[in-house]
Design a protein around this motif. Structure first.
Motif, PDB file in Angstrom:
ATOM      1  N   ASP A 287      78.208  37.292 -58.124  1.00  0.00           N
ATOM      2  CA  ASP A 287      77.713  35.931 -57.995  1.00  0.00           C
ATOM      3  C   ASP A 287      77.339  35.329 -59.338  1.00  0.00           C
ATOM      4  N   GLU A 288      77.756  35.953 -60.423  1.00  0.00           N
ATOM      5  CA  GLU A 288      77.507  35.374 -61.742  1.00  0.00           C
ATOM      6  C   GLU A 288      78.285  34.071 -61.858  1.00  0.00           C
ATOM      7  N   PRO A 289      77.699  33.042 -62.468  1.00  0.00           N
ATOM      8  CA  PRO A 289      78.376  31.747 -62.571  1.00  0.00           C
ATOM      9  C   PRO A 289      79.755  31.895 -63.173  1.00  0.00           C
ATOM     10  N   GLY A 290      80.787  31.327 -62.455  1.00  0.00           N
ATOM     11  CA  GLY A 290      82.150  31.371 -62.945  1.00  0.00           C
ATOM     12  C   GLY A 290      82.931  32.567 -62.471  1.00  0.00           C
ATOM     13  N   GLY A 291      82.265  33.668 -62.121  1.00  0.00           N
ATOM     14  CA  GLY A 291      82.970  34.882 -61.736  1.00  0.00           C
ATOM     15  C   GLY A 291      83.674  34.759 -60.409  1.00  0.00           C
ATOM     16  N   SER A 292      82.974  34.288 -59.361  1.00  0.00           N
ATOM     17  CA  SER A 292      83.567  34.188 -58.027  1.00  0.00           C
ATOM     18  C   SER A 292      84.634  33.088 -57.972  1.00  0.00           C
ATOM     19  N   ALA A 293      84.453  31.987 -58.727  1.00  0.00           N
ATOM     20  CA  ALA A 293      85.430  30.889 -58.716  1.00  0.00           C
ATOM     21  C   ALA A 293      86.791  31.358 -59.211  1.00  0.00           C
ATOM     22  N   VAL A 294      86.791  32.192 -60.222  1.00  0.00           N
ATOM     23  CA  VAL A 294      88.052  32.712 -60.758  1.00  0.00           C
ATOM     24  C   VAL A 294      88.784  33.514 -59.704  1.00  0.00           C
ATOM     25  N   TRP A 295      88.026  34.363 -59.003  1.00  0.00           N
ATOM     26  CA  TRP A 295      88.654  35.186 -57.962  1.00  0.00           C
ATOM     27  C   TRP A 295      89.217  34.314 -56.838  1.00  0.00           C
ATOM     28  N   ILE A 296      88.530  33.260 -56.457  1.00  0.00           N
ATOM     29  CA  ILE A 296      89.005  32.368 -55.388  1.00  0.00           C
ATOM     30  C   ILE A 296      90.316  31.715 -55.795  1.00  0.00           C
ATOM     31  N   ILE A 297      90.401  31.233 -57.035  1.00  0.00           N
ATOM     32  CA  ILE A 297      91.633  30.601 -57.520  1.00  0.00           C
ATOM     33  C   ILE A 297      92.789  31.591 -57.498  1.00  0.00           C
TER      34      ILE A 297
END
Length: 355
Positions: A287-297
């Motif tokens: 849940d570190e900022p930016g970490g989960s967004a990359v995985w979603i993309i």
């Protein structure tokens, strides 16, 4: 008030008693961090003499002709020791292995000993070259002064430990960070140094050196100090400083210091200066900022690729079947498989389209 004074007096007497009780009976140990052993038959063991007096500054072993050598590792890990007096004993030589991790030693007195001045004490010349303040006194058995025999201090064999960088700015982090230490010469054996840290504005819990004993192997000229800095979740505007000092095992090696400034994550985004993150460090939370967004993309892209591939396969399959049914062989195969009126109509319709 009188009772308080009485208690303090009792505590003082107890501390003096305990201090002297830890001292070997044939020696005198003062609270001024000095130990003197005079006219003794044999050396006390190193542990007996120093375990309770690790902060001593001066050791004197005197007037003991039965003492002909100092055992290996005898003067070991005494960080405050500056003076060793070994006068009027039976010493014929002095081995480098007797002295280890003595960063402040500056004076060795060998007066009135039958010292054989030969290559066995040549290491003293290198030690003299390590600092202008170092001195050795005494005479060789031949009558020549030890210092004259050693000659002008020569640093050619002096090993120097250095930091890849002497000033660092490090952010709080949960990873294990590495600071590079180098040596300036190749040797045929391993060399060692202890890492001593002085903390200012930071606790032992927050700043940890994970490998306080550093060993540089004979085939390598560098090694890493691994440190870990825990984030205390408190915004610190003041600088927190750490001084790292390398204390060589051998007196013929010279240590070095480096200054570290620990920056708060919330205050500065300065990257690790001269410090690298260990690839085996603790992984960051998802849940570190930016970490989960990359995985979603990444997942979305994979899904799109799969869907496009499936649609392409379906279209290609339909096109292949259509082409196959328009050939004469396809007509014959369709006719052979026809059963009943309904199927014949389909065949006739196909025949008409071909015509």
């Amino acid at each position: 008030m009188a009772n308080v004074k009485l208690v303090l007096l009792v505590l003082l007497l107890c501390s003096i008693f305990n201090y002297n009780e830890a001292c070997p009976s044939e020696c005198q140990c003062s609270e001024a961090s000095e130990i003197t052993c005079d006219s003794i038959d044999a050396l006390p063991s190193s542990s007996e003499l120093f375990d309770s007096h690790s902060q001593i500054t001066s050791v004197s072993i005197l007037n003991s002709r039965s003492i002909t050598e100092i055992p290996a590792d005898y003067f070991n890990d005494l960080a405050m020791l500056t003076t060793i007096t070994l006068s009027d004993n039976g010493l014929t030589t002095l081995n480098l292995s007797s002295f280890k991790y003595l960063p402040k030693l500056s004076s060795i007195d060998l007066s009135d000993n039958p010292i054989d001045c030969n290559t066995d004490i040549a290491w003293l010349n290198t030690w003299l070259a390590a600092s202008d303040g170092n001195q050795v006194t005494g005479l060789c058995s031949s009558g020549e002064s030890v210092s004259d025999y050693l000659g002008t201090p020569d640093a050619a064999n002096l090993l120097k430990f250095t930091f890849k960088q002497e000033n660092f700015e490090i952010q709080e982090a949960s990873e294990v960070l590495k600071i590079i230490v180098e040596r300036d010469k190749d040797f045929n054996n391993d060399v060692r140094a202890k890492v001593v840290s002085e903390l200012h504005g930071v606790t032992d819990e927050q700043f940890q050196v994970l490998n306080k004993l550093l060993t540089i192997k004979r085939d390598y000229n560098r090694e890493d100090i691994r440190i870990q800095i825990q984030d205390d979740d408190i915004v610190n505007l003041e600088e927190r400083k750490v001084k790292l000092t390398l204390v060589p095992e051998s007196l013929t090696a010279l240590g070095k210091s480096a200054a570290l400034v620990i920056l708060d994550d919330e205050v500065s985004s300065t990257p690790h200066g001269g410090v690298s993150a260990n690839t085996t460090s603790t992984p960051k939370d998802d849940d570190e900022p930016g970490g989960s967004a990359v995985w979603i993309i990444i997942v979305i892209i994979i899904i799109i690729i799969v869907v496009v591939a499936v649609v392409a396969v379906i279209l290609w399959t339909k096109k292949s079947k259509a082409q196959s049914s328009t050939t004469p062989a396809g007509q014959q195969a369709a006719y052979s498989a026809v059963q009943g009126e309904g199927d014949k109509k389909v065949y006739n319709a196909t025949t008409e389209e071909i015509a």
